[in-house]
Design a protein around this motif. Structure first.
Motif, PDB file in Angstrom:
ATOM      1  N   LYS A 113      -6.197  -0.963 -10.135  1.00 12.50           N
ATOM      2  CA  LYS A 113      -4.897  -0.105 -10.175  1.00 12.50           C
ATOM      3  C   LYS A 113      -5.214   1.291  -9.904  1.00 12.50           C
ATOM      4  CE  LYS A 113      -1.390   1.103 -13.704  1.00 12.50           C
ATOM      5  NZ  LYS A 113      -0.883   1.033 -14.928  1.00 12.50           N
ATOM      6  N   LYS A 114      -4.477   1.884  -9.158  1.00 11.23           N
ATOM      7  CA  LYS A 114      -4.304   3.043  -8.551  1.00 11.23           C
ATOM      8  C   LYS A 114      -5.102   3.139  -7.248  1.00 11.23           C
ATOM      9  CE  LYS A 114      -3.073   5.592 -12.815  1.00 11.23           C
ATOM     10  NZ  LYS A 114      -3.360   6.728 -13.894  1.00 11.23           N
ATOM     11  N   GLU A 115      -5.720   2.291  -6.783  1.00  9.14           N
ATOM     12  CA  GLU A 115      -6.498   2.346  -5.550  1.00  9.14           C
ATOM     13  C   GLU A 115      -5.434   2.524  -4.325  1.00  9.14           C
ATOM     14  OE1 GLU A 115      -9.194  -0.894  -4.694  1.00  9.14           O
ATOM     15  OE2 GLU A 115     -10.394  -0.448  -6.381  1.00  9.14           O
ATOM     16  N   GLU A 116      -5.810   3.142  -3.345  1.00  8.32           N
ATOM     17  CA  GLU A 116      -4.859   3.670  -2.410  1.00  8.32           C
ATOM     18  C   GLU A 116      -5.285   2.835  -0.974  1.00  8.32           C
ATOM     19  OE1 GLU A 116      -4.367   7.900  -1.945  1.00  8.32           O
ATOM     20  OE2 GLU A 116      -3.915   8.082  -4.132  1.00  8.32           O
ATOM     21  N   ARG A 117      -4.208   2.321  -0.344  1.00  3.35           N
ATOM     22  CA  ARG A 117      -4.461   1.519   0.836  1.00  3.35           C
ATOM     23  C   ARG A 117      -3.263   1.875   1.797  1.00  3.35           C
ATOM     24  NH1 ARG A 117      -8.464   0.726  -1.572  1.00  3.35           N
ATOM     25  NH2 ARG A 117      -9.568  -1.100  -2.011  1.00  3.35           N
ATOM     26  N   LEU A 118      -3.754   1.570   2.999  1.00  2.93           N
ATOM     27  CA  LEU A 118      -2.782   1.450   4.273  1.00  2.93           C
ATOM     28  C   LEU A 118      -2.658   0.112   4.511  1.00  2.93           C
ATOM     29  CD1 LEU A 118      -4.732   4.165   6.352  1.00  2.93           C
ATOM     30  CD2 LEU A 118      -2.511   4.627   5.070  1.00  2.93           C
ATOM     31  N   VAL A 143      -8.005   6.075   4.404  1.00  6.20           N
ATOM     32  CA  VAL A 143      -8.914   7.430   4.705  1.00  6.20           C
ATOM     33  C   VAL A 143      -7.831   8.305   5.258  1.00  6.20           C
ATOM     34  CG1 VAL A 143     -10.800   8.135   6.015  1.00  6.20           C
ATOM     35  CG2 VAL A 143     -10.999   5.806   4.702  1.00  6.20           C
ATOM     36  N   PRO A 144      -7.666   9.634   5.045  1.00  7.60           N
ATOM     37  CA  PRO A 144      -6.952  10.542   5.407  1.00  7.60           C
ATOM     38  C   PRO A 144      -6.961  10.459   7.059  1.00  7.60           C
ATOM     39  CG  PRO A 144      -7.877  11.526   3.595  1.00  7.60           C
ATOM     40  CD  PRO A 144      -8.670  10.091   3.692  1.00  7.60           C
ATOM     41  N   ALA A 145      -8.315  10.568   7.577  1.00  7.13           N
ATOM     42  CA  ALA A 145      -8.532  10.773   8.958  1.00  7.13           C
ATOM     43  C   ALA A 145      -7.758   9.483   9.817  1.00  7.13           C
ATOM     44  CB  ALA A 145      -9.971  10.777   9.440  1.00  7.13           C
ATOM     45  N   ASP A 146      -8.045   8.253   9.070  1.00  6.26           N
ATOM     46  CA  ASP A 146      -7.403   7.165   9.638  1.00  6.26           C
ATOM     47  C   ASP A 146      -5.823   6.936   9.633  1.00  6.26           C
ATOM     48  OD1 ASP A 146      -9.538   5.833  10.201  1.00  6.26           O
ATOM     49  OD2 ASP A 146      -9.815   4.724   8.510  1.00  6.26           O
ATOM     50  N   ALA A 147      -5.145   7.900   8.613  1.00 12.29           N
ATOM     51  CA  ALA A 147      -3.678   7.909   8.424  1.00 12.29           C
ATOM     52  C   ALA A 147      -3.240   8.975   9.550  1.00 12.29           C
ATOM     53  CB  ALA A 147      -3.374   8.529   6.960  1.00 12.29           C
ATOM     54  N   GLU A 148      -3.980   9.847   9.694  1.00 15.05           N
ATOM     55  CA  GLU A 148      -3.434  10.932  10.828  1.00 15.05           C
ATOM     56  C   GLU A 148      -3.590  10.123  12.179  1.00 15.05           C
ATOM     57  OE1 GLU A 148      -2.056  13.948  10.725  1.00 15.05           O
ATOM     58  OE2 GLU A 148      -1.945  13.119   8.612  1.00 15.05           O
ATOM     59  N   ARG A 149      -4.568   9.415  12.420  1.00 16.20           N
ATOM     60  CA  ARG A 149      -4.816   8.731  13.789  1.00 16.20           C
ATOM     61  C   ARG A 149      -3.578   7.864  13.873  1.00 16.20           C
ATOM     62  NH1 ARG A 149     -10.676   6.466  15.558  1.00 16.20           N
ATOM     63  NH2 ARG A 149     -10.692   5.625  13.602  1.00 16.20           N
TER      64      ARG A 149
END
Length: 281
Positions: A113-118, A143-149
């Motif tokens: 619970k509360k783990e974040e995923r894309l 990962v923030p860098a992956d979300a930006e990419r």
């Protein structure tokens, strides 16, 4: 958990598995996804979202038909933190099935619970909040860098002049220049949208060969080679075949055909291949 909802999600994931497109879930310690990995997932996805796990129920083997050996299937409910791509309106909480690899000892993984995923998915028609992952493993660490990419990839793809998907190679031509070592090669590409795309390779005495790609029927002086880790680079590096098909050289004599092959090899070499870290099975 509603039985009807689980059944509908089971049906959806079975369809994905039956196409043979299922790939293994990237474990926590696996190499980070490359640009190509992210583009592979994001471009065909109807929904790309950053989510936080609210609950993850492990399904019994009898509840997970089509599950590959060495994996465990979870029914996940997650809260949407941000919608990177998707419909104008999206439920605040979504549900989906995901297959995760067991550890080296064969034990089932934990999705806390509360783990974040894309996630990369499609909406289930008539069932608001239900998603079908693009592939059983189309959930990666947030990962923030992956979300930006991902945002950059999808912004490029939405542009009016976005690079189209390459489906093959058309005719290729070579014209020797008036000076020794001077020449120009032009290679026309086939695309999914029948849009004009061509490669031009220019050689001048005493200079390094220069190549460029044009996204229109006219090749002008502003045309250049694409920047690495851009959508155009991805389309070429991951879409071009490793060798020219015979029909592309049908109008070239032996000498010209050899020059065209050499120039095409130059393009492939400078593109640098299409590295991927997702395991393809």
């Amino acid at each position: 958990m509603k039985i009807s909802r689980v059944k509908s999600l089971l049906t959806a994931i079975i369809l994905v598995a039956s196409t043979g497109s299922a790939e293994s879930q990237t474990p926590a310690l696996a190499p980070a996804p490359t640009y190509a990995d992210l583009a592979d997932l994001a471009l065909p996805a109807q929904v790309v979202a950053h989510v936080r796990v609210a609950s993850a129920a492990r399904l019994k083997p009898a509840e997970a038909p089509g599950l590959a050996a060495g994996r465990t299937r979870f029914y996940v409910q997650a809260d949407v933190i941000s919608l990177i791509r998707g419909p104008g309106e999206m439920a605040a909480r979504v549900s989906y099935l995901v297959d995760l690899p067991n550890d080296a000892d064969g034990k089932a993984p934990k999705l806390r619970k509360k783990e974040e995923r894309l996630i990369f998915a499609a909406s289930v028609p008539g069932r608001p909040g239900e998603l079908r992952l693009l592939a059983p493993d189309a959930q990666i660490a947030a990962v923030p860098a992956d979300a930006e990419r991902l945002r950059a990839i999808l912004r490029e793809a939405a542009g009016a002049r976005a690079a189209p998907r390459i489906t093959g190679i058309g005719k290729a031509f070579h014209v020797p220049g008036s000076l020794p070592g001077e020449s120009e090669t032009q290679i026309f590409l086939l695309t999914a949208e029948n849009r004009p795309v061509s490669l031009s390779i220019v050689r001048r005495p005493g200079q390094a060969p220069r190549w460029a790609v044009a996204l229109s029927e006219i090749v002008d002086e502003s045309a250049a080679a694409p920047a690495r880790n851009s959508l155009l680079w991805y389309r070429l590096a991951c879409g071009l075949p490793r060798t020219l098909p015979p029909q592309s050289l049908a109008d070239a004599d032996r000498n010209d055909a050899g020059a065209i092959r050499a120039d095409y090899g130059l393009v492939l070499n400078q593109l640098g291949g299409c590295p991927r870290n997702r395991i393809r099975r």
